[in-house]
Each structure stands twice: as C-alpha cells, then as structure tokens.
Design an enzyme around this catalytic site. Structure first.
Site, PDB file in Angstrom:
ATOM      1  N   LYS A  91       7.265  -3.944   9.303  1.00 18.64           N
ATOM      2  CA  LYS A  91       6.809  -3.085  10.400  1.00 18.64           C
ATOM      3  C   LYS A  91       7.374  -3.641  11.686  1.00 18.64           C
ATOM      4  CE  LYS A  91       4.097   0.081  12.225  1.00 18.64           C
ATOM      5  NZ  LYS A  91       5.344   0.750  12.679  1.00 18.64           N
ATOM      6  N   LYS A 127      12.521  -5.285  12.285  1.00 21.52           N
ATOM      7  CA  LYS A 127      12.955  -4.697  13.561  1.00 21.52           C
ATOM      8  C   LYS A 127      14.304  -4.028  13.336  1.00 21.52           C
ATOM      9  CE  LYS A 127      11.780  -4.425  17.976  1.00 21.52           C
ATOM     10  NZ  LYS A 127      10.439  -4.338  18.605  1.00 21.52           N
ATOM     11  N   GLY A 166       8.784   2.778  17.865  1.00 16.58           N
ATOM     12  CA  GLY A 166       9.617   2.760  19.060  1.00 16.58           C
ATOM     13  C   GLY A 166       9.769   1.371  19.658  1.00 16.58           C
ATOM     14  N   ASP A 167      10.637   1.262  20.625  1.00 15.40           N
ATOM     15  CA  ASP A 167      10.823   0.048  21.447  1.00 15.40           C
ATOM     16  C   ASP A 167      11.666   0.524  22.637  1.00 15.40           C
ATOM     17  OD1 ASP A 167      10.505  -3.105  21.341  1.00 15.40           O
ATOM     18  OD2 ASP A 167      12.566  -2.790  21.951  1.00 15.40           O
ATOM     19  N   THR A 210       0.173  -0.741  23.968  1.00 19.44           N
ATOM     20  CA  THR A 210       0.746  -2.061  24.289  1.00 19.44           C
ATOM     21  C   THR A 210       0.296  -2.515  25.678  1.00 19.44           C
ATOM     22  OG1 THR A 210       2.630  -1.469  22.919  1.00 19.44           O
ATOM     23  CG2 THR A 210       2.860  -3.424  24.292  1.00 19.44           C
ATOM     24  N   ASN A 241       7.299   2.400  28.937  1.00 20.23           N
ATOM     25  CA  ASN A 241       6.015   2.605  28.267  1.00 20.23           C
ATOM     26  C   ASN A 241       5.033   1.456  28.524  1.00 20.23           C
ATOM     27  OD1 ASN A 241       4.538   1.775  25.457  1.00 20.23           O
ATOM     28  ND2 ASN A 241       4.350   3.962  25.903  1.00 20.23           N
TER      29      ASN A 241
HETATM   30  P1  NDP Z   1      11.043   1.381  27.675  1.00 23.66           P
HETATM   31  O1  NDP Z   1      12.398   1.765  27.223  1.00 23.66           O
HETATM   32  O2  NDP Z   1       9.977   2.413  27.728  1.00 23.66           O
HETATM   33  O3  NDP Z   1      11.122   0.683  29.120  1.00 23.66           O
HETATM   34  C1  NDP Z   1      11.872  -0.458  29.336  1.00 23.66           C
HETATM   35  C2  NDP Z   1      11.825  -0.797  30.819  1.00 23.66           C
HETATM   36  O4  NDP Z   1      12.438  -2.061  31.019  1.00 23.66           O
HETATM   37  C3  NDP Z   1      12.593   0.189  31.664  1.00 23.66           C
HETATM   38  O5  NDP Z   1      12.022   0.246  32.934  1.00 23.66           O
HETATM   39  C4  NDP Z   1      13.977  -0.434  31.709  1.00 23.66           C
HETATM   40  O6  NDP Z   1      14.750  -0.021  32.825  1.00 23.66           O
HETATM   41  C5  NDP Z   1      13.638  -1.902  31.807  1.00 23.66           C
HETATM   42  N1  NDP Z   1      14.722  -2.692  31.187  1.00 23.66           N
HETATM   43  C6  NDP Z   1      15.242  -2.546  29.948  1.00 23.66           C
HETATM   44  N2  NDP Z   1      16.232  -3.408  29.738  1.00 23.66           N
HETATM   45  C7  NDP Z   1      16.369  -4.108  30.872  1.00 23.66           C
HETATM   46  C8  NDP Z   1      17.215  -5.139  31.285  1.00 23.66           C
HETATM   47  N3  NDP Z   1      18.159  -5.643  30.461  1.00 23.66           N
HETATM   48  N4  NDP Z   1      17.038  -5.635  32.533  1.00 23.66           N
HETATM   49  C9  NDP Z   1      16.061  -5.137  33.353  1.00 23.66           C
HETATM   50  N5  NDP Z   1      15.227  -4.143  33.006  1.00 23.66           N
HETATM   51  C10 NDP Z   1      15.373  -3.641  31.805  1.00 23.66           C
HETATM   52  O7  NDP Z   1      10.608   0.172  26.719  1.00 23.66           O
HETATM   53  P2  NDP Z   1       9.155  -0.413  26.428  1.00 23.66           P
HETATM   54  O8  NDP Z   1       8.311  -0.315  27.637  1.00 23.66           O
HETATM   55  O9  NDP Z   1       8.692   0.180  25.160  1.00 23.66           O
HETATM   56  O10 NDP Z   1       9.489  -1.936  26.119  1.00 23.66           O
HETATM   57  C11 NDP Z   1       9.513  -2.941  27.136  1.00 23.66           C
HETATM   58  C12 NDP Z   1       9.374  -4.309  26.495  1.00 23.66           C
HETATM   59  O11 NDP Z   1       8.133  -4.362  25.768  1.00 23.66           O
HETATM   60  C13 NDP Z   1      10.448  -4.688  25.473  1.00 23.66           C
HETATM   61  O12 NDP Z   1      10.669  -6.076  25.517  1.00 23.66           O
HETATM   62  C14 NDP Z   1       9.805  -4.322  24.147  1.00 23.66           C
HETATM   63  O13 NDP Z   1      10.370  -5.051  23.065  1.00 23.66           O
HETATM   64  C15 NDP Z   1       8.371  -4.754  24.424  1.00 23.66           C
HETATM   65  N6  NDP Z   1       7.370  -4.165  23.564  1.00 23.66           N
HETATM   66  C16 NDP Z   1       7.210  -2.804  23.477  1.00 23.66           C
HETATM   67  C17 NDP Z   1       6.226  -2.282  22.679  1.00 23.66           C
HETATM   68  C18 NDP Z   1       5.942  -0.815  22.642  1.00 23.66           C
HETATM   69  O14 NDP Z   1       4.921  -0.427  22.026  1.00 23.66           O
HETATM   70  N7  NDP Z   1       6.722   0.041  23.269  1.00 23.66           N
HETATM   71  C19 NDP Z   1       5.371  -3.143  21.831  1.00 23.66           C
HETATM   72  C20 NDP Z   1       5.564  -4.552  22.054  1.00 23.66           C
HETATM   73  C21 NDP Z   1       6.548  -5.028  22.868  1.00 23.66           C
HETATM   74  P3  NDP Z   1      15.879   1.095  32.654  1.00 23.66           P
HETATM   75  O15 NDP Z   1      15.148   2.395  32.585  1.00 23.66           O
HETATM   76  O16 NDP Z   1      16.709   0.943  33.862  1.00 23.66           O
HETATM   77  O17 NDP Z   1      16.616   0.781  31.390  1.00 23.66           O
END
Ligand code: NDP
Length: 447
Positions: A91, A127, A166-167, A210, A241
């Site tokens: 998962k 993953k 998702g991620d 999250t 998210n």
């Molecule tokens: P989203 O795609 O919804 O949002 C990601 C955010 O982070 C965007 O604002 C994006 O900006 C920014 N971002 C992405 N890559 C970079 C980078 N290299 N440098 C700076 N900013 C960046 O993703 P999530 O919110 O789902 O995920 C965010 C983090 O949380 C990740 O590390 C993910 O692995 C982790 N996570 C997510 C979960 C989930 O349920 N969604 C669960 C557990 C962990 P831009 O729009 O400009 O790309």
C-alpha cells in the site's frame, strides 16, 4: 548515533544502491534507530531480517507511451516498488513529477513500510509513480497518460495484492482516470485504488486525512511541553492536498497560518491565510500561489520556495517535498523561536536539520508517524469497500483522530523503552519496525 551491528547491512545497501541518495538517506536513518533493537534481538540478525527489510520484494519498471494534444508520441517511465508485504497487501501512493526516479520511489516505499505498520492496520509498504510532468497538460492529456500507465500497472496490482493511492501530482482526477481504465480492462469493481471519488467507492475525509492527521499528531506531541496550536503562528510549505488541509485543521485548532508556498515561491500574509481563496486557486483553477496577491495586496510574495523558513513562527509544518529544510533553514527556524516541526511531507528534513531540532529541544514529529493519517484513512477506505458500506465523515474523522493518538503513544513509549523518551523519530522507527520484523520472522525465509 553511528552504526555498529548494522554497519554491514548499510554497506550492502550502499554497494547495491550507491546512485540513489534519497534511499540511502532513509535507510541510514532507520538503521541507526534500529541498532538497539538488533542488540536485543540477535535471532533477528541471524534470520537476516535487517538485510531483507532494506531490499524490495519486487521492483517494476515500465514504459508509458501516450499521445499528446499535438498528436506527438510521448514516452515516460513508470515505477512500482512492492517493498514489503509481511503484514498486508502493498500500500502506498503514486507520484507524478519530473524528478521521479527509482531511488525516490524506493525511499518512499521503504518509509511506507514503517508508517503503514504504525497505523495498526494490516497494510504492507509500496510506492510508485512516473517522471510524467502533469503541469500545463490538458485534461485529455492527463487522461491518456493515466490510461496508458494503468494499462501496464493493472497486471501487478489488486485489492488483496497491492493498492495504490495518490501523492504529489496524483489527486482525485488522476485516480478517477486510472480507476476507470482498471475497471475497463479487468471488469472488476473493487477497491484497487484509494482516494476514489465519493459515490464510487471513496471514503469521506480521505481528502482531508493527511493534513488533519498531521495536526492531531502534533497536538499530542506538543502536549508534554505545554505547547498547542491555540494562539500559535504557523508556517506551512506547499499548497497541495496536505498543506491545504493542515492549514484548515490548524486554523480550526486556534492557530494563525501565515505562509504557504509552491515550487515557484511563497506568500506571507501576517493577517492569516485566506484558505477559501487558496482552495479556489489550487483546487479549482489549478493556478499558482502568487495569484493570492490579486485579492490580498497587503500580503507579500517572494520568488523561490526556500526562504519560507525565514518567517518567524512557533510551529513549522513542511508539507511540500523531500529535503526542503536543511541544517541552515532549521537553525534559522530555531533562532526565530520555532518550537515544533511536524512533517506533512515525506522526509522533508535533512539529517542535519533533524540533528538541529533534537539538539535544541524542538518537538519533532517525523513524517512516518505525523503524516500517516492519509494512508490510515486509505486503509479505512479499503475496509469500507470490502464491507460495501460507507461511514459518515464524523465517523472516519473520529477513527483517524484515534489512530493518530495511538501512533503518538506507540512512538513515545518505544522511545522511552529504548532510553530516549522525547525522541519520536527513534520511537516511530522502532515501533513501526517491531511489528513487521515479528511477522517476517514468523513467516520464515524461502529456501
Ligand atoms: P500535491 O501535489 O497536492 O502538492 C504538492 C505541493 O508541494 C505543491 O504545492 C507543489 O508545488 C509543492 N512541491 C512539489 N514538489 C516541490 C519541490 N520539488 N519543491 C518545492 N515545492 C514542491 O501533493 P501532496 O500534498 O499530496 O504531497 C505533499 C507531500 O506530502 C509529499 O511529500 C507527499 O509524499 C506527502 N504525503 C502526501 C500524502 C497524501 O495523502 N497526499 C500522504 C502522506 C505524505 P507545485 O504546485 O509548484 O508543484
């Protein structure tokens, strides 16, 4: 802490994966925490549990060919790493981002093993993702990419085998396109993906889980030090998210969130972030965070996302991506009075940043514990799919809250049992590992 008993395990990881820095970083951190566990459990060392847990059970790489709006053929690379199935089906999410490579997927899959174990639910670790860049692509292009990606992935997954979610870059729209393609090919309406839409198998509160879970965890983690969100100034990176729903819950808990970012830059609004506007920009318009200024000219926008950690705050919640806080940024946070850091993103702090938190008594909520609410609620979505039944928002949120409280309790008691009671990173790594190690030991080695 340096490695001793587990040095040979790390040497092998380096020899095999030398060009995967994020995976090496994640493995080193976990193995350092597990040194005292190895000392207490020589039978696990003898059974090769530590050598086996750092090697994925299966790694799948595939070509994803699709046709863009101009009629040009595009080729991306798809990944699924099925890391560990000792306690349940694999998962873990799918990430679509140009930076994705095998090492990044492996670090995420490795972390996922321990995180999933901490939830107390029967899910193994995996993953996946692709180096596909969704930015600037039309809905039609996203759909064709997702369909091509799933045409290959579908043969490797299943509701009792591997359940992706998702991620970064994969939200409700992408899950919808992938689920439709899975169903078309397999003729099965099953819970093979989580994060599905409400009305076709999705769980209420999964979108929020999250970010909400992060705040529930940090509330517990901060209690012993007499800290809380109530009245606190909070800086959150990202505006996806996790960041959006962490902002929502922190605000409900009485905090003032003053900054958010995306990969281009950050906004600082000392009056407190206008979250409905951010949701409109990011969730509906799929725009950039700098568009916030059009409605709030008194706020400031700064190009480049790193500077966000120079804004003084009581609590920092990194919710964007890996290694976004380095040693210098951590030192700046501490100098400006930050007392707690909760990781919404996966591995957002470098080892030097973590050292800085621990040395300065900052309450540190490590990702595998603090952001486990997303996958926990995905597992609740799987339960609802199996029962063909849906719980209310309140019911799922109540279960999520309890799971985050339990994760905190497990991490704190494991940390205490191993002699470092406030080190939740140590506690989370050990508590997450113990359940998986017992299962691997009981299930034997395939001769
Ligand atoms: P989203 O795609 O919804 O949002 C990601 C955010 O982070 C965007 O604002 C994006 O900006 C920014 N971002 C992405 N890559 C970079 C980078 N290299 N440098 C700076 N900013 C960046 O993703 P999530 O919110 O789902 O995920 C965010 C983090 O949380 C990740 O590390 C993910 O692995 C982790 N996570 C997510 C979960 C989930 O349920 N969604 C669960 C557990 C962990 P831009 O729009 O400009 O790309």
């Amino acid at each position: 802490m340096r490695l001793n008993r587990l040095q040979s395990v790390m040497d092998q990881v380096v020899a095999r994966n030398g060009n995967e820095p994020e995976f090496l970083q994640a493995a080193q951190e976990v193995l350092e925490s597990l040194e005292p566990v190895a000392e207490r459990n020589p039978e696990w060392v003898a059974a090769g549990i530590f050598d086996r847990i750092v090697e994925p059970e299966r790694q799948i790489l595939f070509r994803v060919a699709w046709v863009d709006d101009a009629g040009k053929v595009q080729v991306n690379r798809g990944f699924r790493v099925q890391f560990n199935s000792a306690i349940g089906p694999y998962k873990g999410g799918l990430r679509f981002h140009p930076s994705v490579n095998l090492g990044i997927i492996k670090f995420l899959g490795f972390e996922q093993i321990f995180k999933n174990s901490l939830t107390g639910l029967p899910i193994g670790g995996g993953k996946g993702g692709s180096d596909f860049n969704p930015k600037g692509r039309s809905d039609g292009e996203i759909m064709r990419f997702c369909q091509s990606f799933m045409t290959e992935l579908q043969r490797h997954i299943g509701p009792d085998t591997d359940v992706p979610a998702g991620d970064i870059g994969v939200g409700g729209r992408e899950i919808g396109f992938m689920y439709g393609q899975y169903k078309r090919i397999r003729n099965d309406f099953t819970g093979v993906l989580t994060g599905k839409g409400i009305g076709w198998g999705g769980s209420l509160a999964r979108t929020e889980a999250t970010g909400y879970g992060l705040c529930y965890f940090m509330e517990e983690a901060m209690k012993p030090g007499g800290l809380s969100f109530d009245g606190a100034t909070v800086v959150i990176s990202g505006s996806g998210n996790v960041a959006i729903y962490a902002t929502e819950k922190a605000t409900q808990m009485g905090a003032k969130v003053v900054a958010l970012s995306d990969s281009n830059g950050y906004i600082h609004d000392p009056d407190g972030i206008d979250l409905p506007l951010v949701k409109e920009i990011k969730e509906i318009r799929k725009g950039r965070i700098r568009e916030y200024l059009a409605a709030h000219p008194a706020a400031t926008y700064v190009d480049g996302c790193d500077g966000i950690w120079s804004i003084p705050c009581d609590i920092a919640l990194p919710c964007a991506t890996q290694n976004e806080i380095d040693g210098q940024a951590a030192a700046l946070l501490v100098r400006n009075g930050c007392k707690a850091v909760g990781e919404g993103a996966n591995m957002p702090s470098t080892p030097e940043a973590i050292e800085c938190y621990l040395a300065n008594g900052v309450v540190y909520g490590p990702a595998k514990a603090a952001n486990a609410g997303g996958v926990a609620t995905s597992a609740l979505e799987m339960s609802q799919n199996s029962m063909r039944y849906s719980w209310t928002f309140e019911e799922v949120d109540r279960k999520l809250h309890q799971i985050m409280v339990d994760i905190h309790t497990q991490a704190r008691s494991a940390a205490a049992e191993y002699g470092d009671p406030d080190n939740l990173m140590l506690g989370a790594n050990i508590a997450g590992f113990l359940k998986v190690a017992r299962a691997m030991y009981a299930q034997g080695i395939a001769y």
